[in-house]
Scaffold this active site. Structure first.
Site, PDB file in Angstrom:
ATOM      1  N   GLY A  86       0.711  -0.707  -0.277  1.00 38.19           N
ATOM      2  CA  GLY A  86      -0.168   0.038   0.097  1.00 38.19           C
ATOM      3  C   GLY A  86       0.791   1.145  -0.081  1.00 38.19           C
ATOM      4  O   GLY A  86       2.011   1.037   0.150  1.00 38.19           O
ATOM      5  N   ASP A  87       0.070   1.931  -0.316  1.00 32.98           N
ATOM      6  CA  ASP A  87       0.434   3.785  -0.277  1.00 32.98           C
ATOM      7  C   ASP A  87       1.895   3.803  -1.135  1.00 32.98           C
ATOM      8  O   ASP A  87       3.039   3.920  -0.750  1.00 32.98           O
ATOM      9  CB  ASP A  87       1.291   4.286   0.980  1.00 32.98           C
ATOM     10  N   LYS A 135      -0.408   5.089  -5.650  1.00 33.17           N
ATOM     11  CA  LYS A 135      -1.896   4.991  -6.601  1.00 33.17           C
ATOM     12  C   LYS A 135      -2.858   5.740  -7.233  1.00 33.17           C
ATOM     13  O   LYS A 135      -2.819   6.338  -8.225  1.00 33.17           O
ATOM     14  CB  LYS A 135      -2.561   3.528  -5.989  1.00 33.17           C
ATOM     15  N   HIS A 152      -5.307   7.952  -0.714  1.00 34.19           N
ATOM     16  CA  HIS A 152      -4.626   8.200  -1.943  1.00 34.19           C
ATOM     17  C   HIS A 152      -4.540   9.867  -1.370  1.00 34.19           C
ATOM     18  O   HIS A 152      -5.201  10.903  -1.983  1.00 34.19           O
ATOM     19  CB  HIS A 152      -6.067   7.625  -2.629  1.00 34.19           C
ATOM     20  N   THR A 164      -4.284   7.086   9.241  1.00 28.37           N
ATOM     21  CA  THR A 164      -3.863   7.240  10.386  1.00 28.37           C
ATOM     22  C   THR A 164      -2.756   8.398  10.853  1.00 28.37           C
ATOM     23  O   THR A 164      -2.257   8.593  12.562  1.00 28.37           O
ATOM     24  CB  THR A 164      -3.860   6.359  11.014  1.00 28.37           C
ATOM     25  N   GLN A 167      -4.680  -0.351  -1.655  1.00 34.57           N
ATOM     26  CA  GLN A 167      -4.110  -0.784  -0.533  1.00 34.57           C
ATOM     27  C   GLN A 167      -3.080  -2.015  -1.785  1.00 34.57           C
ATOM     28  O   GLN A 167      -2.965  -1.074  -2.204  1.00 34.57           O
ATOM     29  CB  GLN A 167      -4.605  -2.169   0.479  1.00 34.57           C
ATOM     30  N   ARG A 213       5.492   5.513   8.486  1.00 37.73           N
ATOM     31  CA  ARG A 213       5.430   4.175   8.580  1.00 37.73           C
ATOM     32  C   ARG A 213       6.724   3.310   8.350  1.00 37.73           C
ATOM     33  O   ARG A 213       7.718   3.836   8.009  1.00 37.73           O
ATOM     34  CB  ARG A 213       5.586   4.584   6.668  1.00 37.73           C
TER      35      ARG A 213
HETATM   36  P1  GDP Z   1      -1.635   5.009  -2.359  1.00 38.22           P
HETATM   37  O1  GDP Z   1      -1.982   5.349  -1.250  1.00 38.22           O
HETATM   38  O2  GDP Z   1      -0.905   4.491  -3.149  1.00 38.22           O
HETATM   39  O3  GDP Z   1      -2.587   6.202  -3.078  1.00 38.22           O
HETATM   40  O4  GDP Z   1      -0.247   6.559  -1.744  1.00 38.22           O
HETATM   41  P2  GDP Z   1       0.592   7.861  -0.465  1.00 38.22           P
HETATM   42  O5  GDP Z   1      -0.619   8.651  -1.289  1.00 38.22           O
HETATM   43  O6  GDP Z   1      -1.128   7.095   0.936  1.00 38.22           O
HETATM   44  O7  GDP Z   1       1.413   7.230   0.129  1.00 38.22           O
HETATM   45  C1  GDP Z   1       1.731   8.250  -1.222  1.00 38.22           C
HETATM   46  C2  GDP Z   1       2.222   9.800  -0.987  1.00 38.22           C
HETATM   47  O8  GDP Z   1       4.075   9.661  -1.723  1.00 38.22           O
HETATM   48  C3  GDP Z   1       1.534  10.607  -1.074  1.00 38.22           C
HETATM   49  O9  GDP Z   1       2.241  12.010  -0.408  1.00 38.22           O
HETATM   50  C4  GDP Z   1       2.020  10.994  -2.504  1.00 38.22           C
HETATM   51  O10 GDP Z   1       2.052  12.694  -2.966  1.00 38.22           O
HETATM   52  C5  GDP Z   1       3.831  10.857  -2.478  1.00 38.22           C
HETATM   53  N1  GDP Z   1       4.437  10.627  -3.733  1.00 38.22           N
HETATM   54  C6  GDP Z   1       4.103  10.366  -4.780  1.00 38.22           C
HETATM   55  N2  GDP Z   1       4.750   9.313  -6.144  1.00 38.22           N
HETATM   56  C7  GDP Z   1       5.555  10.710  -5.352  1.00 38.22           C
HETATM   57  C8  GDP Z   1       6.869  10.745  -6.157  1.00 38.22           C
HETATM   58  O11 GDP Z   1       6.906  10.416  -7.482  1.00 38.22           O
HETATM   59  N3  GDP Z   1       7.831  11.682  -5.779  1.00 38.22           N
HETATM   60  C9  GDP Z   1       7.676  12.173  -4.465  1.00 38.22           C
HETATM   61  N4  GDP Z   1       8.012  12.867  -3.108  1.00 38.22           N
HETATM   62  N5  GDP Z   1       6.141  12.116  -3.061  1.00 38.22           N
HETATM   63  C10 GDP Z   1       5.210  11.203  -4.529  1.00 38.22           C
HETATM   64  P1  IMO Z   2      -3.567   3.150   0.550  1.00 33.46           P
HETATM   65  O1  IMO Z   2      -5.092   2.596  -0.685  1.00 33.46           O
HETATM   66  C1  IMO Z   2      -1.858   1.158   3.659  1.00 33.46           C
HETATM   67  C2  IMO Z   2      -2.911  -1.882   6.372  1.00 33.46           C
HETATM   68  C3  IMO Z   2      -3.450  -0.818   7.481  1.00 33.46           C
HETATM   69  C4  IMO Z   2      -3.217  -2.824   8.450  1.00 33.46           C
HETATM   70  C5  IMO Z   2      -4.067  -3.617   8.156  1.00 33.46           C
HETATM   71  C6  IMO Z   2      -4.951  -4.113   7.940  1.00 33.46           C
HETATM   72  O2  IMO Z   2      -3.600   3.920   1.038  1.00 33.46           O
HETATM   73  O3  IMO Z   2      -2.689   2.019  -0.073  1.00 33.46           O
HETATM   74  P2  IMO Z   2      -7.498  -2.515   7.668  1.00 33.46           P
HETATM   75  O4  IMO Z   2      -7.673  -1.318   8.167  1.00 33.46           O
HETATM   76  O5  IMO Z   2      -7.738  -2.452   6.159  1.00 33.46           O
HETATM   77  O6  IMO Z   2      -8.579  -4.050   8.535  1.00 33.46           O
HETATM   78  O7  IMO Z   2      -5.524  -2.852   8.073  1.00 33.46           O
HETATM   79  O8  IMO Z   2      -3.604  -3.167   6.309  1.00 33.46           O
HETATM   80  N1  IMO Z   2      -3.600  -0.984   5.542  1.00 33.46           N
HETATM   81  C7  IMO Z   2      -2.495   0.049   4.515  1.00 33.46           C
HETATM   82  N2  IMO Z   2      -1.803  -0.122   4.262  1.00 33.46           N
HETATM   83  N3  IMO Z   2      -1.712   1.266   2.882  1.00 33.46           N
HETATM   84  C8  IMO Z   2      -3.618   1.537   2.489  1.00 33.46           C
HETATM   85  O9  IMO Z   2      -4.235   1.531   1.812  1.00 33.46           O
HETATM   86  C9  IMO Z   2      -3.446   0.848   3.643  1.00 33.46           C
HETATM   87  N4  IMO Z   2      -5.306  -0.098   4.002  1.00 33.46           N
HETATM   88  C10 IMO Z   2      -4.653  -0.764   4.997  1.00 33.46           C
HETATM   89  O10 IMO Z   2      -1.980  -0.510   8.308  1.00 33.46           O
HETATM   90  O11 IMO Z   2      -1.444  -3.499   8.407  1.00 33.46           O
HETATM   91 MG    MG Z   3      -2.243   5.447   0.903  1.00 34.95          MG
END
Ligand code: GDP
Ligand code: IMO
Ligand code: MG
Length: 425
Positions: free
Chosen positions: A12-13, A16, A41, A296, A219, A300
């Site tokens: 995750g994270d 996307k 996201h 949350t 995720q 990370r």
């Molecule tokens: P998602 O859950 O997969 O959509 O990812 P998140 O948004 O939770 O976490 C990704 C983080 O990285 C966010 O704060 C984005 O703004 C940031 N991000 C995405 N791509 C890049 C990149 O290429 N470089 C940097 N520095 N940040 C990025």
């Molecule tokens: P995005 O879409 C990162 C993790 C939680 C926990 C486990 C189960 O932003 O990538 P839950 O609340 O789903 O029952 O938690 O999954 N988790 C994520 N970790 N990015 C996410 O979503 C997550 N969604 C759930 O931290 O370990």
């Molecule tokens: Mg995320």
């Protein structure tokens, strides 16, 4: 043009949201197909930061966005997200599946009590999906019905024993909860009515008129309920296949499966993480990448890129190409390595362990990577439209090494959080 499924290829994270925002421009429909408010996201555009927990990250392009049947929805949180998006001057074009399941406050209370050992996001995801599978939960179509209040009360009767046994409520509290939540959720239902439709039909019709659909996963593959690092996973399927079940993607329609990976690895919550860093190295990478959860705010866990796990994720989800994010962050740290094999008791293994305690024991085998060149925004700008070979040697050879190992191409490189900080090869 092909439809595209975007999925996370790690825990995750991966970025996307950013990539969906980039790709949404060339899409007609954007469909979330799994998860709920556990997703966070982040999309940055024109100096503004948007954090989407429910709404698909294609929202900023004013494309029709859909929450499919596979999503679980806390109506209060979604309404707040819609309101905040609207008050920032946007008009959400949102449709929600009548079949999507509802997250109730009691799901969150159960999650708060039981989710600790997994380190869940506390959004009620596990309890909502488990009551869906037990056929005792309600769907969005129930809370928009004219008799919503009595449907909610009936459904709560089915979970009464669980709530009392789990000591979520006393008998008295349970009665009060039934009365208040049935009124509250029926009121949400009224507000939701204009958004609700048969979203699968919208996806089907889009196919007929040759519109392009972008499916947005939440995720990541290693958090998948079936194939992830169980039990340290989420409660839905996070694989590309889930777009068919939860989003209405139609088998047989040409589809591109794009996996997103960071240039390193992160994980939030508990569970094995073979390449995890500790001490100063972890602090440096976490701070360089601002690695704090969008949902949350938790720090990370961070680590080296785990190519062994990434290759597993690619195979299991059928990922055909990769977008790699945060190469700019990797340029800010020293001592970069990538994991290319796992050993147990000194012997290399040729499988990704299904058993979490076994995965926790593996010793990663690393290859050192030369420091990644740090480029200014202006330097990145000059690389737009160029090929991988035109990138600085440290970056092109990092990409080549990964591609050779995972046997699929990296077709997009993200070098910053903003929409325009993206190179498509
Ligand atoms: P998602 O859950 O997969 O959509 O990812 P998140 O948004 O939770 O976490 C990704 C983080 O990285 C966010 O704060 C984005 O703004 C940031 N991000 C995405 N791509 C890049 C990149 O290429 N470089 C940097 N520095 N940040 C990025
Ligand atoms: P995005 O879409 C990162 C993790 C939680 C926990 C486990 C189960 O932003 O990538 P839950 O609340 O789903 O029952 O938690 O999954 N988790 C994520 N970790 N990015 C996410 O979503 C997550 N969604 C759930 O931290 O370990
Ligand atoms: Mg995320």
């Amino acid at each position: 043009m092909k439809n595209t499924i975007v999925v996370g290829a790690q825990w995750g994270d991966e970025g996307k949201g950013k990539l969906v925002d980039v790709l949404a421009e060339q899409s007609d429909l954007v469909v979330r197909f799994n998860g709920g408010g556990n997703a966070g996201h982040t999309v940055m555009h024109a100096g503004e930061t948007y954090k989407f927990h429910y709404m698909p990250s294609g929202m900023l392009h004013n494309k029709l966005c859909i929450l499919g049947t596979g999503v679980v929805i806390n109506p209060k949180d979604l309404l707040e997200e819609i309101d905040s998006f609207t008050s920032s001057g946007h008009t959400p074009r949102l449709k929600i599946s009548a079949r999507a399941h509802v997250i109730f406050p009691h799901h969150q209370l159960i999650d708060a009590k039981e989710g600790g050992k997994i380190g869940t996001t506390g959004r009620g995801i596990g309890p909502a999906y488990s009551q869906k599978a037990s056929r005792i939960n309600l769907r969005i179509l129930d809370i928009i019905a004219d008799d919503a209040q009595s449907r909610i009360k009936d459904a709560l009767r089915d979970v009464k024993d669980i709530l009392i046994y789990e000591e979520i409520f006393t008998e008295d509290e349970y009665q009060k909860y039934c009365n208040s939540v049935s009124v509250e959720y029926a009121a949400y239902g009224k507000k939701f009515k204009p958004f609700i439709t048969d979203t699968e039909d919208l996806v089907r019709i889009a196919g007929k008129v040759e519109e392009t659909v972008l499916f947005e996963g939440a995720q990541g593959t290693l958090l998948d309920l079936n194939y992830g690092t169980y039990p340290f996973v989420t409660s839905s399927s996070t694989l590309a296949a889930a777009a068919f079940v939860g989003g209405g993607a139609i088998p047989g329609v040409p589809i591109r499966i794009l996996g997103i990976t960071k240039a390193y690895t992160t994980r939030v919550g508990e569970g094995p993480f073979p390449t995890e860093l500790s001490g100063d190295a972890a602090i440096n990478l976490r701070e360089a990448g601002h690695e704090y959860g969008a949902t949350t705010g938790r720090p990370r866990r961070v680590g080296h890129l785990d190519l062994f796990a990434l290759r597993y994720a690619i195979r299991i989800s059928g990922i055909q190409e990769l977008a790699m994010t945060k190469i700019d962050t990797l340029a800010l740290v020293d001592g970069i390595k990538v994991c290319t094999a796992y050993k147990i008791a000194g012997k290399e293994i040729d499988y990704f362990p299904a058993d979490a305690p076994t995965l926790a024991q593996v010793e990663p085998v690393y290859t050192d990577v030369p420091a990644i060149a740090e480029l200014t925004k202006a330097e990145w700008e000059t690389l737009k439209g160029k090929s991988k070979d035109d990138l600085p040697e440290s970056i092109s050879s990092y990409i080549k090494f990964i591609e050779d190992f995972v046997e699929i191409p990296i077709t997009i490189l993200s070098h910053g959080p903003e929409r325009n900080e993206t190179i498509v090869f």
